[in-house]
Motif scaffolding. Structure first.
Motif, short mmCIF file in Angstrom:
data_model
loop_
_atom_site.label_atom_id
_atom_site.label_comp_id
_atom_site.label_asym_id
_atom_site.label_seq_id
_atom_site.Cartn_x
_atom_site.Cartn_y
_atom_site.Cartn_z
N PRO A 113 0.80 -1.23 0.00
CA PRO A 113 0.00 0.00 0.00
C PRO A 113 0.83 1.28 0.00
O PRO A 113 0.45 2.26 -0.65
CB PRO A 113 -0.83 -0.13 1.28
N ALA A 114 1.96 1.29 0.71
CA ALA A 114 2.77 2.51 0.77
C ALA A 114 3.43 2.83 -0.56
O ALA A 114 3.91 3.95 -0.77
CB ALA A 114 3.83 2.37 1.86
N ARG A 115 3.45 1.87 -1.48
CA ARG A 115 4.03 2.10 -2.81
C ARG A 115 2.96 2.35 -3.87
O ARG A 115 3.15 3.15 -4.78
CB ARG A 115 4.88 0.89 -3.23
N ALA A 116 1.83 1.65 -3.75
CA ALA A 116 0.83 1.70 -4.82
C ALA A 116 -0.56 2.09 -4.36
O ALA A 116 -1.46 2.24 -5.18
CB ALA A 116 0.77 0.35 -5.52
N PHE A 144 -0.53 5.77 3.45
CA PHE A 144 0.10 4.75 4.29
C PHE A 144 1.56 5.07 4.64
O PHE A 144 2.23 4.28 5.29
CB PHE A 144 0.04 3.39 3.58
N GLN A 145 2.03 6.22 4.22
CA GLN A 145 3.42 6.60 4.48
C GLN A 145 3.51 7.44 5.75
O GLN A 145 2.68 8.33 5.98
CB GLN A 145 3.97 7.37 3.28
N PRO A 146 4.51 7.17 6.60
CA PRO A 146 4.63 7.87 7.89
C PRO A 146 4.64 9.39 7.77
O PRO A 146 4.08 10.08 8.63
CB PRO A 146 5.97 7.35 8.45
N PRO A 190 -2.00 13.44 -4.32
CA PRO A 190 -2.63 12.27 -3.67
C PRO A 190 -4.08 12.57 -3.33
O PRO A 190 -4.39 13.52 -2.60
CB PRO A 190 -1.79 12.07 -2.41
N THR A 191 -4.98 11.77 -3.88
CA THR A 191 -6.42 12.00 -3.75
C THR A 191 -7.14 10.70 -3.48
O THR A 191 -6.85 9.68 -4.11
CB THR A 191 -6.99 12.62 -5.04
#
Length: 373
Positions: A113-116, A144-146, A190-191
């Motif tokens: 998830p943090a990549r795609a 999903f990225q910190p 990012p949406t």
């Protein structure tokens, strides 16, 4: 096997081929006069034609995504959904949203998830309207990225045409895949995308209206849906954080709801949409005899008689192949400030997925740029 199952399509196609071969093989043997030979010939002809029509129907439904199940096709599944709330730790499940599972995004690295990003399958029950409908929620990789753990994201409601299936927005239109690729390339911010069909009370085509003494679909989209998503995901709460986009009927709904409810949606995109409500057997009586409601469902009437809303809209059409070309040109000319309008006009293209897939990447990028975090 479900209505959209590839196994069912293959099976029916095999039966159609078998019936064709059987007709060629058995026809000479049934060429005699008499009740049984005549009945045999009739049976072969009827069986062959029905199997061919069934195969064609299944293939067309699979391609265009008209119906997702036999119950959807026949209109027999009317049972309301049961809402399960998940309130601990911010897990999706508050305010009428039931989590039903997760899916990867169909791009390289889609399992992370943090990549795609990720696709959530949910069911939403409107707190005010009681309308229950399935939906898919696309979450971008940054969710999903910190470094983005405390950030709210803009969101866009994505609608199919009528009757449509929400799955087609993933399998045919490829909204999540396009969003991830464009976010990774820096073409789109990012949406979050909330993907569903406008047919939330199937099989009726409500044209996204609050029907007098009927389903309150407009209220569902402009209030219930936004509240349920905002309660379960890190989404902004103002109109500047929300957009709406759709094709055909979904495009009409998008422009109409942004113009009539600028407090809910500040931006909209209509792919091959029209500008006034259809009135046919699929809609039933949408106005309850009210001439005012009928007038207000016409966006050209709205632009002429109502204050111009402070929203942005993108409309698309084709010079050849689309029936809305002249209406779209008239709509563009009728828009006045503070409303803003943009367009994508192709030289040619029909009212189909192939055309919309040509328009979607640029349209999605532009919609994202008009939303605030």
């Amino acid at each position: 096997m479900g209505l959209t199952s590839k196994k069912l399509l293959v099976l029916v196609a095999v039966i159609a081929v078998a019936m064709f071969c059987a007709t060629i093989w058995l026809w000479p043997r049934l060429s005699r006069s008499g009740v049984r030979p005549v009945a045999g010939r009739v049976g072969l002809l009827v069986g062959g034609q029905l199997s061919i029509l069934a195969a064609l129907g299944l293939g067309i439904n699979s391609y265009f995504g008209f119906y997702s199940s036999f119950a959807d096709l026949l209109g027999t599944d009317q049972a309301p959904g049961q809402v399960v709330d998940y309130s601990s730790g911010g897990t999706p499940g508050k305010l009428g949203l039931q989590m039903q599972g997760h899916e990867p995004v169909g791009v390289p690295g889609g399992g992370v998830p943090a990549r795609a990003g990720r696709i959530d399958k949910v069911e939403i029950k409107g707190a005010k309207t009681g309308i229950v409908t399935p939906a898919y929620v696309y979450l971008p990789p940054q969710y999903f990225q910190p470094g983005f753990s405390k950030q709210d994201f803009p969101a866009a409601v994505i609608l199919t045409g009528y009757p449509g299936t929400a799955e087609s927005l993933i399998t045919r239109m490829k909204y999540p895949q396009t969003a991830t690729e464009h976010i990774q390339k820096g073409q789109m911010q990012p949406t979050i995308l909330v993907m569903l069909r406008p047919t939330v009370v199937p099989p009726r085509d409500t044209e996204c209206m609050d029907v007098p003494h009927g389903p309150q679909v407009e209220t569902f989209f402009t209030q219930d849906l936004r509240q349920a998503i905002s309660a379960n995901y890190r989404v902004g709460h103002t109109a500047q954080n929300w957009g709406i986009m759709g094709d055909s009927t979904g495009g009409y709904c998008a422009v109409k709801m942004s113009m009539q409810h600028p407090e809910a949606f500040s931006a909209s995109v209509s792919l091959s949409g029209y500008y006034s409500t259809h009135d046919d057997p699929t809609t039933g009586d949408l106005f309850g005899g009210s001439a005012q409601l009928k007038d207000e469902s016409d966006m050209m009437w709205w632009l002429k008689h109502k204050p111009s809303p402070d929203v942005w809209a993108l409309v698309t059409t084709s010079r050849k192949g689309e029936g809305n070309y002249k209406a779209t040109q008239a709509f563009i000319k009728a828009v006045k400030e503070p409303m803003q309008v943009a367009s994508i006009i192709l030289p040619s293209g029909g009212h189909n997925f192939s055309t919309w897939n040509r328009e979607l990447p640029a349209a999605l990028d532009q919609l994202s740029k008009h939303l605030s975090q």
